[in-house]
Design an enzyme around this catalytic site. Structure first.
Site, PDB file in Angstrom:
ATOM      1  N   CYS A  86      23.354 -33.658   1.825  1.00  0.00           N
ATOM      2  CA  CYS A  86      24.344 -32.586   1.914  1.00  0.00           C
ATOM      3  C   CYS A  86      25.510 -32.820   2.876  1.00  0.00           C
ATOM      4  O   CYS A  86      26.654 -32.921   2.450  1.00  0.00           O
ATOM      5  CB  CYS A  86      23.621 -31.299   2.285  1.00  0.00           C
ATOM      6  SG  CYS A  86      22.335 -31.577   3.536  1.00  0.00           S
ATOM      7  N   HIS A 126      28.516 -26.945   6.972  1.00  0.00           N
ATOM      8  CA  HIS A 126      27.629 -28.099   7.195  1.00  0.00           C
ATOM      9  C   HIS A 126      28.273 -29.298   7.880  1.00  0.00           C
ATOM     10  O   HIS A 126      27.747 -30.405   7.823  1.00  0.00           O
ATOM     11  CB  HIS A 126      26.991 -28.532   5.867  1.00  0.00           C
ATOM     12  CG  HIS A 126      25.490 -28.565   5.945  1.00  0.00           C
ATOM     13  ND1 HIS A 126      24.722 -29.374   5.136  1.00  0.00           N
ATOM     14  CD2 HIS A 126      24.629 -27.912   6.747  1.00  0.00           C
ATOM     15  CE1 HIS A 126      23.443 -29.210   5.425  1.00  0.00           C
ATOM     16  NE2 HIS A 126      23.369 -28.319   6.399  1.00  0.00           N
ATOM     17  N   ASP A 165      26.778 -31.754  -4.424  1.00  0.00           N
ATOM     18  CA  ASP A 165      26.833 -32.607  -3.217  1.00  0.00           C
ATOM     19  C   ASP A 165      25.806 -33.736  -3.220  1.00  0.00           C
ATOM     20  O   ASP A 165      25.925 -34.683  -2.456  1.00  0.00           O
ATOM     21  CB  ASP A 165      26.702 -31.758  -1.942  1.00  0.00           C
ATOM     22  CG  ASP A 165      25.359 -31.056  -1.814  1.00  0.00           C
ATOM     23  OD1 ASP A 165      24.627 -30.965  -2.829  1.00  0.00           O
ATOM     24  OD2 ASP A 165      25.030 -30.598  -0.713  1.00  0.00           O
ATOM     25  N   ASN A 166      24.772 -33.620  -4.038  1.00  0.00           N
ATOM     26  CA  ASN A 166      23.799 -34.707  -4.188  1.00  0.00           C
ATOM     27  C   ASN A 166      22.953 -34.403  -5.419  1.00  0.00           C
ATOM     28  O   ASN A 166      23.061 -33.322  -5.998  1.00  0.00           O
ATOM     29  CB  ASN A 166      22.904 -34.877  -2.943  1.00  0.00           C
ATOM     30  CG  ASN A 166      22.344 -33.597  -2.366  1.00  0.00           C
ATOM     31  OD1 ASN A 166      22.669 -33.201  -1.261  1.00  0.00           O
ATOM     32  ND2 ASN A 166      21.491 -32.924  -3.134  1.00  0.00           N
TER      33      ASN A 166
END
Length: 483
Positions: A39, A102, A249-250
């Site tokens: 992330c 984040h 994001d992943n």
């Protein structure tokens, strides 16, 4: 969210009608990647246009370890990095982030100090609930100050999975768009919702509606929200003047599947790994009147390209004083051109693999350690490929494992080292890797030091709410990153 989570990408339950329609009206990217299988680093890459190893979002505490920004992390996005919203401001854009930031939760890392004008959301993931003694509950911010904490003021029911957060994030988006349109103000909206991250949640209206369980409920609510955002742009008459891009994001976190994790389709493994399932993402571009409807692109793309492409749309040049890894995708999106470029797969401080054309060469392989695997932590459930999904870090720098992703998207059949095809492909790849290594100047690692004293004990605004907590004494330590 994983590559295989949308109907447009072949998910069998076909529960994402809005995203599927977005794809049919726009362009589907089949070969789109994130810059990291985790992330925080991928978000840092998106907003800087630079690999995490350049922008500091990695660790040197151990070799090839995934690291992120839990609330005891000391580091965050360095002031020396130029973020997309900072640059868009120069062209008169108003910038808002909704959802998960984040990139560090300490005051110097606040998104409003890095180009955003507005923020509604949280600095960290929605883990919890915590007892506010050993660990504080994560704060939710409006702009500069916290307005509450997860599980206290913003409820998430871990038993049922019920939470209203996606609806709140949707309303924030609609209101922001309306406000900017009313004042004829160019805007950038970064809608970073996180309902598909464990603990997965959905609002009452969507709970129990998916064939896929709770995870599917969350996907359906996100899909519905994106449909409402796109319809809102059309209703306001600004859809032909607004570029929209959807991605993740992943890869899907298979460790949480099937209840709280998604699907990576035919690809190997998932989040935390540099196999295709960890880094290849669903991606859709939408811009009515500009992007030809029903387009499918085989352009190799990366989240870092959104940085350069967005600057291009705003009539800006990327910064010339630093290495930018993102490319301008507009020729691929608007004219169907194919730009020759490699994809680098990093895990922490190590380049694990590289893709050039349809060939992917693994210089290192690792899923996770035997120690973690023996505790039931499995990033590749049901997908053990001998010699590939290794539980020790295996170096292949002298003879990389080579796969042809057209014939073998699941990375199951390495090409024979002795074959002419292997020799020809590796000659080409070796040049790309050598050029990359020569220009690589790693940034100062931001994810090395952890300290419980820097957690979200007393965020700005806590005094007004009576929610300030007493931090423990500072005790900085090396963060432990097992994966």
């Amino acid at each position: 969210m994983g590559w295989g989570d949308l109907g447009a990408f072949g998910e069998p339950s076909k529960e994402t009608p809005n995203l599927d329609q977005m794809a049919s009206e726009g362009m589907l990217f089949l070969d789109f990647y994130t810059a990291n299988p985790l992330c925080s680093p991928s978000r840092a890459a998106l907003l800087t246009g630079r690999l995490p190893v350049r922008n500091g979002f990695y660790t040197t505490n151990a070799h090839a370890r995934n690291a992120y920004t839990p609330q005891d992390i000391v580091g965050g996005i360095p002031d020396s990095e130029l973020l997309l919203p900072e640059l868009l401001k120069k062209a008169g854009y108003i910038n808002k982030i909704i959802g998960k930031w984040h990139l560090g939760h300490r005051p110097q890392f606040h998104p409003l100090k890095h180009g955003f004008d507005e923020w509604f959301g949280s600095p960290n993931c929605h883990f919890g609930p915590f007892d506010n003694r050993a660990l504080p509950n994560i704060p939710v911010y409006r702009d500069w100050e916290m307005i509450g904490r997860y599980y206290e003021d913003f409820k998430i029911d871990l038993k049922t999975g019920e939470a209203n957060l996606t609806q709140i994030y949707l309303q924030e988006a609609l209101d922001f768009i309306s406000k900017q349109q009313a004042s004829q103000q160019p805007f950038f909206l970064y809608w970073a919702i996180d309902a598909t991250h464990a603990p997965v949640y959905a609002s009452k209206h969507f709970l129990g509606t998916s064939q896929r369980g709770l995870y599917g409920d969350a996907v359906r609510e996100i899909d519905d929200s994106i449909g409402k955002i796109l319809k809102h742009l059309q209703k306001l008459g600004i859809s032909e003047n607004t570029f929209v891009f959807f991605t993740s994001d992943n890869g899907a976190a298979l460790i949480s599947a099937p209840k709280e994790g998604g699907s990576n389709g035919r690809f190997l493994c998932g989040k935390q790994t540099t196999f295709e399932g960890g880094m290849r993402e669903p991606a859709i571009a939408w811009w009515p009147g500009h992007i030809p409807a029903g387009g499918v692109s085989h352009q190799l793309g990366n989240v870092m390209d959104l940085f350069t492409t967005s600057l291009s749309l705003a009539g800006l040049q990327p910064p010339g004083d630093r290495q930018i890894d993102g490319i301008d995708l507009l020729p691929a999106i608007l004219q169907g051109k194919l730009i020759d470029r490699p994809i680098f797969y990093y895990r922490g401080n190590e380049m694990m693999a590289v893709r050039v054309g349809l060939y992917k060469a693994h210089y290192w392989t690792w899923s996770n350690s035997w120690e973690e695997y023996s505790k039931g932590i499995d990033f590749c459930p049901g997908q053990n490929v001998s010699g590939v999904t290794t539980h020790t870090q295996e170096e292949h720098t002298t003879l990389p494992l080579l796969f042809h992703l057209g014939r073998d998207p699941g990375e199951k059949y390495p090409l024979s080292f002795a074959s002419d095809e292997y020799q020809r492909a590796m000659e080409r790849i070796a040049v790309v890797v050598q050029q990359h290594k020569v220009t690589m100047v790693p940034g100062e690692p931001q994810l090395n030091v952890c300290d419980k004293a820097v957690m979200n004990w007393s965020p700005p605004g806590c005094e007004k709410l009576g929610k300030c907590l007493k931090p423990p004494k500072s005790d900085p330590k090396k963060c432990f990153w097992p994966h």
